[in-house]
Every structure is written in structure tokens, then in C-alpha cells.
Design an enzyme around this catalytic site. Structure first.
Site, PDB file in Angstrom:
ATOM      1  N   ARG A  59      36.927  41.788  34.219  1.00 47.38           N
ATOM      2  CA  ARG A  59      37.422  40.443  33.953  1.00 47.38           C
ATOM      3  C   ARG A  59      36.824  39.398  34.870  1.00 47.38           C
ATOM      4  O   ARG A  59      36.318  38.369  34.410  1.00 47.38           O
ATOM      5  CB  ARG A  59      38.955  40.419  34.065  1.00 47.38           C
ATOM      6  CG  ARG A  59      39.657  41.189  32.971  1.00 47.38           C
ATOM      7  CD  ARG A  59      41.087  41.545  33.373  1.00 47.38           C
ATOM      8  NE  ARG A  59      41.754  42.348  32.359  1.00 47.38           N
ATOM      9  CZ  ARG A  59      41.527  43.650  32.164  1.00 47.38           C
ATOM     10  NH1 ARG A  59      40.657  44.290  32.936  1.00 47.38           N
ATOM     11  NH2 ARG A  59      42.156  44.314  31.215  1.00 47.38           N
ATOM     12  N   THR A  60      36.873  39.637  36.164  1.00 44.88           N
ATOM     13  CA  THR A  60      36.436  38.611  37.107  1.00 44.88           C
ATOM     14  C   THR A  60      34.949  38.342  36.993  1.00 44.88           C
ATOM     15  O   THR A  60      34.516  37.187  36.866  1.00 44.88           O
ATOM     16  CB  THR A  60      36.801  39.014  38.547  1.00 44.88           C
ATOM     17  OG1 THR A  60      38.207  39.263  38.627  1.00 44.88           O
ATOM     18  CG2 THR A  60      36.426  37.916  39.525  1.00 44.88           C
ATOM     19  N   LYS A  87      18.907  51.432  49.135  1.00 40.48           N
ATOM     20  CA  LYS A  87      17.812  51.890  50.000  1.00 40.48           C
ATOM     21  C   LYS A  87      18.112  51.635  51.475  1.00 40.48           C
ATOM     22  O   LYS A  87      17.262  51.880  52.334  1.00 40.48           O
ATOM     23  CB  LYS A  87      16.510  51.185  49.614  1.00 40.48           C
ATOM     24  CG  LYS A  87      16.079  51.430  48.175  1.00 40.48           C
ATOM     25  CD  LYS A  87      14.816  50.646  47.856  1.00 40.48           C
ATOM     26  CE  LYS A  87      14.387  50.835  46.406  1.00 40.48           C
ATOM     27  NZ  LYS A  87      13.179  50.035  46.076  1.00 40.48           N
ATOM     28  N   ARG A 109      32.364  39.959  45.542  1.00 40.08           N
ATOM     29  CA  ARG A 109      33.500  40.868  45.727  1.00 40.08           C
ATOM     30  C   ARG A 109      33.046  41.999  46.631  1.00 40.08           C
ATOM     31  O   ARG A 109      31.942  42.536  46.475  1.00 40.08           O
ATOM     32  CB  ARG A 109      33.998  41.431  44.393  1.00 40.08           C
ATOM     33  CG  ARG A 109      35.019  42.569  44.580  1.00 40.08           C
ATOM     34  CD  ARG A 109      35.667  42.986  43.282  1.00 40.08           C
ATOM     35  NE  ARG A 109      36.551  41.934  42.780  1.00 40.08           N
ATOM     36  CZ  ARG A 109      37.312  42.078  41.695  1.00 40.08           C
ATOM     37  NH1 ARG A 109      37.301  43.215  41.010  1.00 40.08           N
ATOM     38  NH2 ARG A 109      38.084  41.089  41.303  1.00 40.08           N
ATOM     39  N   HIS A 137      42.384  37.236  46.763  1.00 39.29           N
ATOM     40  CA  HIS A 137      41.691  37.114  45.480  1.00 39.29           C
ATOM     41  C   HIS A 137      42.057  35.727  44.949  1.00 39.29           C
ATOM     42  O   HIS A 137      42.880  35.583  44.043  1.00 39.29           O
ATOM     43  CB  HIS A 137      42.159  38.215  44.520  1.00 39.29           C
ATOM     44  CG  HIS A 137      41.321  38.366  43.293  1.00 39.29           C
ATOM     45  ND1 HIS A 137      40.378  37.436  42.897  1.00 39.29           N
ATOM     46  CD2 HIS A 137      41.291  39.334  42.336  1.00 39.29           C
ATOM     47  CE1 HIS A 137      39.804  37.834  41.780  1.00 39.29           C
ATOM     48  NE2 HIS A 137      40.348  38.981  41.417  1.00 39.29           N
TER      49      HIS A 137
END
Length: 313
Positions: A59-60, A87, A109, A137
Site C-alpha cells: 500500500r505505502t 553487495k 522505509r 509512520h
């Protein structure tokens, strides 16, 4: 300093009531754009944003990407699992590499609390926190508040119950910070092992009984039980949790007649919320998703210098 002069959105803790009202007010015409046959305005043409998600999201991440596209910004998603991070590239080097490509704004995020704050201090790009650990959030809380205001007509002095895993919930923390600025009485309820110690210092009331917590509330925000965090045995079983804390039609009898039910998604039906509630008239769960796009469009517009005349047209 008003929100438009701030470089980043890292949480609601540092935003004023006026900042929040500006964002929610800007989201209203953005929602009108989403309803149009042609869902596109040239407002952010020539601007570029990148989404960098170190944790899974549907969703976000998707709503930020489509929000940018609706405003004509160039949007890129960095797939961390296939990037140079695998890496051994450091976060600082990754951010600098992205910055010199010319991006104006980064949406991030990360599983570690405070990471977007570190990034914001080390880049010229604007940064939006899309969730950092169990900290905040902010955009989820903003869309929750937009959804509440849309249904209730106001955010002032409401009684709001947040149900579930408060301990791990960045959504709960951002909602508490945001709603408290409007004089709301915020109640948190769940098993004692999922209620943070001394949470009352945040100005909320804590409960262990769902029936008691829902008495007379205007809004119920049901949090997802984070199954991935339950290996440590914070409650005996999902069945026991459901028996004590799953929201069912019976519980709504204790709330106000016009109660609104929210859920940030994804839902665990039959665990924290019954299908009768999730699919019922009191729930605005699907509307929250639409409102999330509108709120994120508003943030991109405010943070990347959109023209109000173009929105009006």
C-alpha cells in the site's frame, strides 16, 4: 516555520496542528483528481522522486508511486533486494549515489528506527519517512486522520481507541502524536505484553479489556497482529488473542452509534478483526487506501513546490 518551509517529513511528533491541517486541507482537492476520468495534472512535471524500501510494502510504496505519477513527477522504485546493497554497499554510499542522479525527494522505509532521520541529515534531497522500525509512520497516521475527519467532520475532542500490538506499532505512535494535537482522548488496548511500559506518559489511557476500552468511543483503529514478531511468545496463540481482542459486531454496541472503524492493512481476518466488521458499514478500510493516495499527493505537492493554480484547474 510552516510545513512548506520544512525540508523533511520524519514524523508527526514535530509537526504542529497547523501543519497537519495544511496537509489534510491540501489532500481534499487531490482526492478530487483521483476521481477524474483523466487522473493527471502537470503540477510536478520536471521533478523526480525515488522510493527506497528496505522492508516489504504494498500500500505505502504503491500509493507514493501513483501519487507521484498523478502529479506528473518522474518516479523510480529502488529494488533493494537487487541493488548494490546486496553487495555490501553502505547506506550512506547508497544515498549519495541516488542523490547525484538528481532526485528531488526520497521516500524511505527501514526496519531500524531513526534511519530516515540519519538520511535526512546526510542528503540535500527531501526525505519522507514511510515507516522506521517501531518509531513512526507519519503518512499512515495522516491518512487515518483524513479518513476520520471525512466521516466525522472534525478531529477535535474525539475518543479514539487503538487496538492490538501497540508495542511494535509505528502506526499507533504516529496516530497518538497527531490526534493528541486535536485534543482527542486516545485509548490503547491489548494484552499487557503488547502495551509499552509507561505509555501513559504519551498522554493516552491504557486498557487490557476491549469492552472497557470501547465504551463510548467515536473511532476504533484496529492494528495488524504482526505475526513475524510473535515467535518470541508475547501471547500464547492467535486463537487466544482472537478470543480476547478480535473486533466483532458485539463490541460495537459499546461504542457510539456512528463509530468509524479503521485498519492500516493488511488485515488478518479472524485474528484482529472479523469479516463482519471488515466488510460492514462502519469500516472505512478501502477508503483509507484511496485517502492514502490523496494525502501522499498533498505531501509531494507541498514538498516539491507545486502550483495551486494547476490543482484548481
Amino acid at each position: 516555520m510552516g510545513f512548506e518551509q520544512k525540508k523533511d517529513l520524519l514524523g508527526l511528533r514535530e509537526l504542529s496542528r497547523e501543519d497537519i491541517e495544511l496537509i489534510l486541507g491540501t489532500a481534499m482537492p487531490m482526492k478530487d483528481i483521483i476521481k477524474r476520468d483523466i487522473k493527471k495534472v502537470p503540477t510536478l512535471r520536471g521533478k523526480a522522486m525515488v522510493t527506497v524500501f528496505y522492508e516489504p510494502s504494498t500500500r505505502t510504496r504503491t500509493s507514493f508511486e501513483i501519487a507521484g505519477k498523478y502529479l506528473s513527477a518522474d518516479t523510480v522504485n529502488l529494488a533493494v533486494t537487487t541493488s548494490s546493497v546486496q553487495k555490501g554497499e553502505s547506506l550512506r554510499d547508497t544515498i549519495k549515489t541516488i542523490e547525484v542522479m538528481g532526485f528531488d525527494l526520497m521516500v524511505m522505509r527501514h526496519a531500524m528506527s531513526g534511519t530516515p532521520h540519519y538520511v535526512a541529515r546526510n542528503t540535500r534531497m527531501r526525505v519522507i519517512n514511510a515507516g522506521d522500525g517501531a518509531n513512526e509512520h507519519p503518512t499512515q497516521a495522516l491518512l487515518d486522520m483524513f479518513s476520520i475527519k471525512e466521516k466525522k467532520g472534525t478531529l477535535d475532542n474525539l475518543k479514539v481507541a487503538i487496538v492490538g500490538d501497540i508495542l511494535h506499532s509505528r502506526v499507533a505512535r504516529s496516530n497518538i502524536y497527531g490526534l493528541s494535537k486535536f485534543g482527542c482522548e486516545v485509548r490503547v488496548v491489548g494484552p499487557s505484553t503488547l502495551i509499552p511500559p509507561e505509555i501513559e506518559k504519551m498522554g493516552v489511557k491504557s486498557y487490557y479489556s476491549l469492552d472497557e476500552a470501547l465504551q463510548g468511543v467515536d473511532v476504533i483503529n484496529v492494528l495488524r497482529i504482526q505475526r513475524e514478531r510473535q515467535q518470541v511468545g508475547l501471547f500464547p496463540s492467535l486463537d487466544e488473542y482472537a478470543n480476547l481482542y478480535m473486533l466483532t459486531p458485539r463490541h460495537l454496541l459499546r461504542a457510539r452509534d456512528d463509530v468509524v472503524v479503521l485498519h492500516p492493512g493488511p488485515m488478518n481476518r479472524g485474528v484482529e478483526i472479523s469479516s463482519d466488521i471488515a466488510d460492514g458499514n462502519t469500516a472505512v478500510i478501502n477508503e483509507q487506501v484511496t485517502n492514502g493516495v490523496a494525502v501522499r499527493m498533498a505531501l509531494l505537492f507541498l514538498m516539491m513546490g507545486g502550483s495551486k493554480d494547476e490543482i484548481a484547474d
